[in-house]
Design an enzyme around this catalytic site. Structure first.
Site, PDB file in Angstrom:
ATOM      1  CG  HIS A  30      13.811   3.904  37.637  1.00  0.00           C
ATOM      2  ND1 HIS A  30      13.194   2.850  38.275  1.00  0.00           N
ATOM      3  CD2 HIS A  30      15.140   3.763  37.882  1.00  0.00           C
ATOM      4  CE1 HIS A  30      14.104   2.097  38.870  1.00  0.00           C
ATOM      5  NE2 HIS A  30      15.292   2.637  38.650  1.00  0.00           N
ATOM      6  CG  HIS A  42      18.170   2.854  41.042  1.00  0.00           C
ATOM      7  ND1 HIS A  42      17.787   2.166  39.914  1.00  0.00           N
ATOM      8  CD2 HIS A  42      19.514   3.051  40.917  1.00  0.00           C
ATOM      9  CE1 HIS A  42      18.835   1.959  39.135  1.00  0.00           C
ATOM     10  NE2 HIS A  42      19.898   2.483  39.720  1.00  0.00           N
ATOM     11  CB  CYS A 154      11.670   2.489  41.722  1.00  0.00           C
ATOM     12  SG  CYS A 154      10.582   3.300  40.522  1.00  0.00           S
TER      13      CYS A 154
END
Length: 282
Positions: A30, A42, A154
């Site tokens: 991530h 994010h 992401c």
């Protein structure tokens, strides 16, 4: 600098750094942009009730957890506008007890090819720190479209914040190295099949597959591709057609609503009805 990823310490972080952490036993990572003050911007799935706008793994764990989802350290941790997937969290909540890694920019081709996993570095150069933080904070207020694992994830968000580079909207796979790796592994195995006769058994087959996998990762890197374009963050929604798509969606909703039948009579119809009434009285 490791072959798998680049581990960094918190003390080394600077605003505009592209950071990431591995999830689910290194199955995926991530990504986000560190903006200073122990805060990270994010991109996740859009905000939904009960999930707090976290990515799917975080959402599931938060539902299973009996504890409070609120951050005990930063009151603004978890800030996210409705109908947006861009979220501001503290570094601890971003990492979720995972290790901190730094995404590398401007790496030589040899280093890029030596990495065993995609989504850890790029040959593209990073823009200045103030431009990177500006993009991240602007997108926090304006969104980054709909989250998609292969086309808009992401890592794509962080790569855009760092470089301002985008692929044309019609391209099927985004800028993400993870997406390129996920697609590249099966394709490499598929296209290397005709070389079985030329390879010396399983080891030769593995070598050909690995070579094609690395080559596929390299040619899809945003620092190598020739079809990427530089887009100012203020023009991002227009470039990707988000405004047009939203307008079309509103138009469809309006069209699906039942038409209201006016009960008011037109002037000519009222006059005609009045004349008929007078004739009947006479």
């Amino acid at each position: 600098m490791g072959l798998l990823s680049h581990r960094v310490e918190r003390s080394e972080l600077k605003p505009s750094d592209h950071i990431y952490t591995w999830r689910a036993a290194y199955s995926y990572s991530h990504h986000g942009i560190y903006v200073g003050g122990s805060k990270v911007v994010h991109f996740t799935t859009k905000k939904e009730a009960g999930t707090g706008g976290l990515d799917s793994a975080v959402a599931i764990s938060s539902l299973l957890s009996a504890g409070s989802p609120e951050c005990p350290t930063f009151p603004d941790c978890g800030f996210q506008l409705p109908d947006s997937g861009v979220i501001l969290t503290c570094l601890d909540c971003f990492l979720r007890d995972g290790a901190l890694h730094g995404f590398e920019y401007g790496v030589p081709p040899a280093v890029f090819l030596a990495k065993l996993r995609g989504g850890t570095c790029t040959t593209a150069a990073s823009d200045p720190a103030d431009a990177v933080v500006h993009r991240a904070m602007y997108l926090l207020q304006n969104g980054f479209g709909s989250y998609d694992v292969f086309e808009n994830n992401c890592e794509d968000f962080a790569l855009y914040c760092k470089t301002g580079l985008l692929l044309p909207p019609e391209k099927g796979i985004g800028r993400s190295g993870q997406a390129a790796s996920a697609v590249g592994v099966p394709l490499a195995a598929l296209f290397s099949t005709p070389f079985r006769l030329m390879s010396a058994g399983p080891l030769g087959m593995a070598a050909v597959t690995a070579g094609m996998y690395c080559a596929g990762r390299y040619i899809t890197d945003i620092g190598v591709r020739k079809d990427v374009v530089k887009v100012e963050v203020e023009n991002l929604s227009a470039h990707l057609g988000w405004r047009r798509a939203k307008a079309e969606e509103e138009w469809v909703k309006k069209k699906q609503q039942p038409a209201k039948v006016s009960t008011r009579l037109l002037p000519l119809k009222r006059k005609r009805d009045s004349d008929l009434h007078l004739q009947s009285v006479k």
